[in-house]
Write an enzyme that holds these catalytic residues in place. Structure first.
Site, short mmCIF file in Angstrom:
data_model
loop_
_atom_site.label_atom_id
_atom_site.label_comp_id
_atom_site.label_asym_id
_atom_site.label_seq_id
_atom_site.Cartn_x
_atom_site.Cartn_y
_atom_site.Cartn_z
N SER A 209 4.82 2.16 8.08
CA SER A 209 4.48 1.10 7.13
C SER A 209 5.70 0.65 6.34
O SER A 209 6.40 1.47 5.76
CB SER A 209 3.40 1.59 6.16
OG SER A 209 2.19 1.80 6.81
N HIS B 170 0.82 -1.21 0.00
CA HIS B 170 0.00 0.00 0.00
C HIS B 170 0.86 1.26 0.00
O HIS B 170 0.37 2.34 -0.34
CB HIS B 170 -0.98 0.00 1.18
CG HIS B 170 -0.38 0.26 2.53
ND1 HIS B 170 -0.13 -0.75 3.43
CD2 HIS B 170 0.01 1.40 3.13
CE1 HIS B 170 0.38 -0.23 4.54
NE2 HIS B 170 0.48 1.07 4.37
N ASP C 132 0.21 -7.56 1.19
CA ASP C 132 0.57 -6.16 1.41
C ASP C 132 2.09 -5.99 1.49
O ASP C 132 2.61 -5.30 2.37
CB ASP C 132 -0.08 -5.61 2.68
CG ASP C 132 -0.09 -4.08 2.72
OD1 ASP C 132 0.34 -3.47 1.71
OD2 ASP C 132 -0.52 -3.51 3.72
#
Length: 483
Positions: free
Chosen positions: A179, A70, A101
Site C-alpha cells: 500500500s 489508510h 485514499d
C-alpha cells in the site's frame, strides 16, 4: 554470428538499463511505520483500538512523500525509513484525502532526504502497458518488485469511503504492505498501489496518476477540498418505451434525473424527469458511462472529478421533449446526500450521555462501526426510509444504555433511532442536546422511530449524574464540539 552478437549486446544493454532504473527508483522508496488508534463509537469518551502497520511510500519533488491514506489514518506515531537504511525518522501527515485514499507525509529532519532521488509523474497508462510495482509486502524489510500489465481501467469503489473513482487493475502482485508504493511504467509513476483482491489470484488495484495529480493540485493552496460532486440521483434509460415517452431518440444516450440534492450545483437548474444528455460536450450513455479515452468508457462522474472548484461545467438536457443547454459553476458546498451525516474517519464521534443513555448523531462512521460489530443488525436500511425523516437535518441514535438506578428497565436497549424529545421533533444533534438540557418538566420522554418511549425522572438524572460518570469513568458528559 554477427547478428547473434548484436542481439546479445542489446540484451545486456537493456538489462543494465533496467538495473540502473531500479537503482534510482530504490533511492526514492520509503517504508512507513504507523501506530494507529481508532475511535470508539460504543464508548465515545474513550480511546478505541490501537494497532501498528507498515506500508510503502515514495518521494516526489519538493521532498514530499506520497503514501495511502489508510496507511497513516488516525496515526498516533509515524516514522519512515529509507530503502537500505536502518534509521527511522519521525514524520507527520501534512495532507490526507479519505476519498482518494492518498496522503502526503512530511519528515521533520530534512537530512532524511540526503542521498535520495525523486520520482516523476507520468501519464495515465493504456491497457496492456507494462507496469512495475515496488513495495514492502506482508511487513517484510526487503524491497519487493513485481511486474505485470494494465488489464483494466474503470470506476470502482475506493477503500475508505466507498466513493467511486477511476481505478487501475493489474496482474502484478499487490499485497498488504505494498500500500502506497509507486506503480511505474516507462520509468515514471503512473499510479499508487493500494489494494489486492483477496477472492482472486493475481489481481491488484492502483490509484491512477490523474487522481494523484488532482490531489497534489488540490492542496497547492494549503487546504484539501476534495473532488467536486454533482449532487444528482439518476437512473439508467435503457427502456425503449420510457425513452419514447420522454421524447428521446432510439439510441443509447442520456440518463434520467430522479433527484437534485440540496447544495448541488444543479439545484434550481435541473428538475426531476429531465434527461441529462451531455456534460462538457461528452455524450452520456444510457447506462451512465462516458468515453474518457477512445473506445474506453467509465462512469460519467469522471468529467466533474477531473475539474476544480470554481470551474464551469456545461450540460445538455431534454425537458418536455425540448433540448436545453447551459452551464453551472462547481462551488464548494456541503451537498446533503442523506439524513445520515457524512463524517471523516479521522473525526472523533460527537456524543451526549444523559441518565446513562449514550446518544450520538447517526453518521456514516457509526453505521460502519456498528455493522462491523453486529453484521446481522445493520442500520444501512435507513437509506431506504429517508422519506420518513424529511423533517430532520440529521438523526440521533441511542447507542446503548449504561445500567444504573436512574434507567432501570432500559438496560437492554441499543441502536435505536430517536425521533422525539417530550413529543417534539429536533433538527439535528445539536438541537436534540439543547432540547434535552433545557427540559423543565418532571419527566423526559424519548421516543424512537417505532413509537417506543423511554421515560426518565429528570431530578434523579441530575442527582445521580456524578455517581454514574464516576462509576463508568466518564470524563465529560458530552463531546467538546457541543459543550
Amino acid at each position: 554470428m554477427k547478428i547473434r552478437n548484436l542481439i546479445l549486446m542489446i540484451s545486456v544493454f537493456l538489462c543494465n538499463t533496467v538495473f540502473a532504473n531500479d537503482s534510482l527508483v530504490k533511492k526514492a522508496l520509503v517504508k512507513v511505520y504507523t501506530a494507529h488508534q481508532m475511535h470508539n463509537y460504543m464508548s465515545p469518551w474513550q480511546n478505541g483500538q490501537d494497532f501498528s502497520s507498515t506500508a510503502t511510500g515514495f518521494i516526489i519533488d519538493g521532498n514530499r512523500i506520497i503514501t495511502n491514506a489508510h496507511a497513516v489514518l488516525n496515526e498516533k506515531f509515524l516514522q519512515v525509513r529509507k530503502e537500505g537504511d536502518s534509521k527511522k525518522y519521525k514524520a507527520n501527515v501534512k495532507f490526507i484525502s479519505e476519498e482518494y485514499d492518498l496522503a502526503l507525509v512530511d519528515v521533520e529532519d530534512k537530512s532524511f532526504f540526503s542521498g535520495t532521488t525523486t520520482l516523476k509523474l507520468g501519464k495515465l497508462p493504456n491497457i496492456q502497458d507494462s507496469l512495475t510495482v515496488y513495495g514492502y509486502p506482508l511487513g517484510g524489510d526487503k524491497l519487493s518488485t513485481t511486474r505485470g500489465i494494465v488489464s483494466r481501467m474503470e470506476h470502482n469503489s475506493y477503500t475508505l469511503t466507498n466513493e467511486k473513482f477511476l481505478i487501475g487493475q493489474t496482474d502484478a502482485a499487490i499485497n498488504s504492505g505494498n500500500s502506497g508504493g509507486p506503480v511505474l511504467s516507462g520509468g515514471k509513476v503512473v499510479g499508487v498501489a493500494f489494494a489486492g483482491l483477496t477472492q482472486a489470484d493475481n489481481i491488484g488495484y492502483f490509484i491512477p496518476v490523474n487522481i494523484l495529480e488532482n490531489f497534489l493540485d488540490d492542496i497547492k493552496d494549503g487546504t484539501y477540498d476534495g473532488p467536486p460532486k454533482l449532487g444528482l440521483q439518476w437512473a439508467k434509460l435503457e427502456s425503449t418505451s420510457q425513452r419514447q415517452m420522454l421524447g428521446l431518440k432510439n439510441d443509447s444516450k442520456g440518463v434520467f434525473i430522479k433527484k437534485i440534492l440540496p447544495n448541488s450545483p444543479f439545484n434550481g437548474v435541473l428538475q426531476r424527469n429531465d434527461v441529462l444528455l451531455k456534460l462538457d460536450g461528452h455524450d452520456i450513455e444510457s447506462d451512465g458511462t462516458v468515453e474518457f479515452r477512445k473506445n474506453e468508457k467509465t462512469d460519467f462522474n469522471f468529467i466533474n472529478q477531473e475539474k476544480k472548484y470554481g470551474q464551469t461545467l456545461s450540460y445538455e438536457i431534454i425537458r418536455d421533449k425540448k433540448v436545453y443547454k447551459g452551464q453551472v459553476t462547481l462551488k464548494k458546498a456541503d451537498i446533503k446526500f442523506s439524513v445520515v451525516k457524512s463524517t471523516k474517519l479521522q473525526e472523533a464521534p460527537s456524543y451526549y450521555v444523559y441518565g446513562g443513555l449514550i446518544f450520538e448523531p447517526l453518521t456514516t462512521n457509526y453505521i460502519t462501526s456498528f455493522t462491523e460489530e453486529h453484521p446481522a443488525n445493520t442500520l444501512s436500511a435507513v437509506y431506504d426510509r429517508e422519506d420518513l425523516f424529511k423533517d430532520y437535518n440529521g438523526l440521533v441514535i441511542l447507542v446503548r444504555v449504561l445500567p444504573f438506578d436512574v434507567n432501570l428497565g432500559y438496560s437492554e436497549l441499543e441502536n435505536r433511532i430517536i425521533t422525539k424529545v417530550n413529543g417534539e421533533k429536533y433538527k439535528d444533534f445539536n438541537d436534540f442536546v439543547k432540547k434535552v438540557k433545557n427540559t423543565n418538566k418532571e419527566f423526559i420522554v424519548f421516543e424512537d422511530e417505532d413509537g417506543n418511549e423511554i421515560v426518565l425522572d429528570v431530578a434523579k438524572v441530575n442527582a445521580q449524574k456524578s455517581a454514574l460518570m464516576e462509576n463508568y469513568n466518564i470524563s465529560h458528559e458530552m463531546s467538546s464540539d457541543i459543550r
